[in-house]
Structures are given as C-alpha cells and as structure tokens.
Design an enzyme around this catalytic site. Sequence first.
Site, short mmCIF file in Angstrom:
data_model
loop_
_atom_site.label_atom_id
_atom_site.label_comp_id
_atom_site.label_asym_id
_atom_site.label_seq_id
_atom_site.Cartn_x
_atom_site.Cartn_y
_atom_site.Cartn_z
N SER A 49 64.75 -22.05 44.90
CA SER A 49 65.77 -21.51 45.56
C SER A 49 66.41 -20.70 44.61
O SER A 49 66.48 -20.68 43.39
CB SER A 49 66.84 -22.83 45.75
N TYR B 28 71.73 -30.05 43.62
CA TYR B 28 70.66 -29.41 44.20
C TYR B 28 70.25 -28.18 43.19
O TYR B 28 69.30 -28.00 42.61
CB TYR B 28 71.25 -28.94 45.33
#
Length: 288
Positions: A173, A186
């Site tokens: 990401s 995350y």
Amino acid sequence: MKTHMLAQQVALVTGASSGIGKAIAVAMADAGASVVVNFHSQPDAAREVVEHIARHGGRAIAVKADVGSESDVERLFEEAVTAFGRVDILVANSGIQRDAPIGEMTLEQWNQVIATNLTGQFLCAREAVRLFRRQGRSRGPGDGRREGQREGQREGADEAPSRALGKIIHISSVHQLIPWAGHANYAASKGGIDLFMRSLAQEVAEEGIRVNAIAPGAIATAINRESVEDEAARKKMLSLIPYGRIGAPEDVAAAALWLASDASDYVVGTTLFIDGGMSLYPEFRDGG
C-alpha cells in the site's frame, strides 16, 4: 483482452474473491495462466470468479484458507499442486483493516491486522519459495532453458514458460511510505511488507526467484466504497491524487501481470506505486 503472456504457468492469488485480488486473478487467467483463487470468508464470490474465468476459456479453482494460519497456507499450496501440478506465480494480496485511534486500539485489532497483512505474506512467500525449489523448472519432455539461465537448469529444444524459477508479488500500500493516523496497525503491516519483500528478494534472487511488490493508492473497491460514492468524501480523496482520478482494480492487475511476466525479467526487489501520484505528497505542491 486475452494474451499468451503466462501460458503454461500457474498463479496463486490470495484474497482473490473480490476487489484487487479478483482483478489480478482474472487478468492472469486471460493471459493464459491457470489460477488458484484463494478466499477466506466469501465462498460464493470466489465461486463466481472461478466461473467467470471458466466462461472465458480459462482454468481456475477456489480454495478456502486463512493466510495467517500456517497449516492453512500449507494446505492451500498442496491443493494448488494437486489441481495444476505446480505453482509459478504467487500474488500475496490478502489484507484487512481494523481501524482505531492508538489509545483505543485493542491488542486483538493489532494482532488481526499483523497476522493477515504481514504474517500471512511471510507464510505464503515461504511456502512459495520452498515449492519453487522443489519443483525446479522441469515440465516434462521438450522443456528447455533460455540463453542466460543458470547451470543445472533443465536443457532441451523448447523454451521454458518463464525465465524465472518462480515469481512472488506482494501487494502492499502507499501506506508503507505515507503515515496514516488512526490506522497504525495497517501502516505498520505495510511498512513491514516493504522490508520483508526487499530482504526476501536479496536472499533468493540468485536462485532465479524474482520478488517484487505493488503499492496501490486509492482504488475503487468495496473497502472504500463510501469514499468513492459520497461526493464530499470523493472530492477530499481526489485532492490527494495529483492525476485526478481514483484508481480501478484493473490498474493494479495490469501492473501485477507485467511483474509476473518475462517483460519484467530484470526487475527484482522493486515496489511499483500504482497511486496516481498520491505518494508525491500533493499537499506540498504549493510549497507546503
């Protein structure tokens, strides 16, 4: 559009029942690969992906497995080999979010995200490397090796389907680079993927195993449907994307297809940011 870019190869895609994983599975099937569609909690959606691939002339199976479980990952690869004989490409895509401000984040929320997003990538990559080493390049009569391949690799009249012994693509990401308040678990998992991927690439490249990653930015999937469909949220998101549009799962799939193919054979240990420029920190384009 169908191609033969991955003909005679087998791709295993984790988290492939929806979103980015689904788009990658379909793209690899369209490129000629047989595909293992991994899912955890969406059997109907996974079956639909398999049926879609079959309707378009491809081969696929769906396999339920929790990538954070060592025994599940071992079984996932065993079922892939039982169905298709081998695995040539791993796309480690599975990921979850359990968001909370740091003062309110529970240990369970932290552990769930790390188990799936980081430990799951380790378990799948480790199993892929073990399998690549066991199966080698042998594919039966007529298999061969291309000019420049290492000594000891199988020779013959024909070219092997891939120059690499195996390919691993980690889906990360932009938040492996961009801090994300309220999402510390995350972001930590994605930052871990970055150095895990590069360390793994450094370790196994000499064996002919290519390891790379893709870091998507804002992609229109179910996980961020509200940000895409709500006008105010969409406008805010677009302000973070210099290129001026939200990405589609197919944007990421195209990058994965390239990394899985011989077109990227000299690309090792690299992360492709598929983000419309989000990682350029557009808030600073006017001097900050």
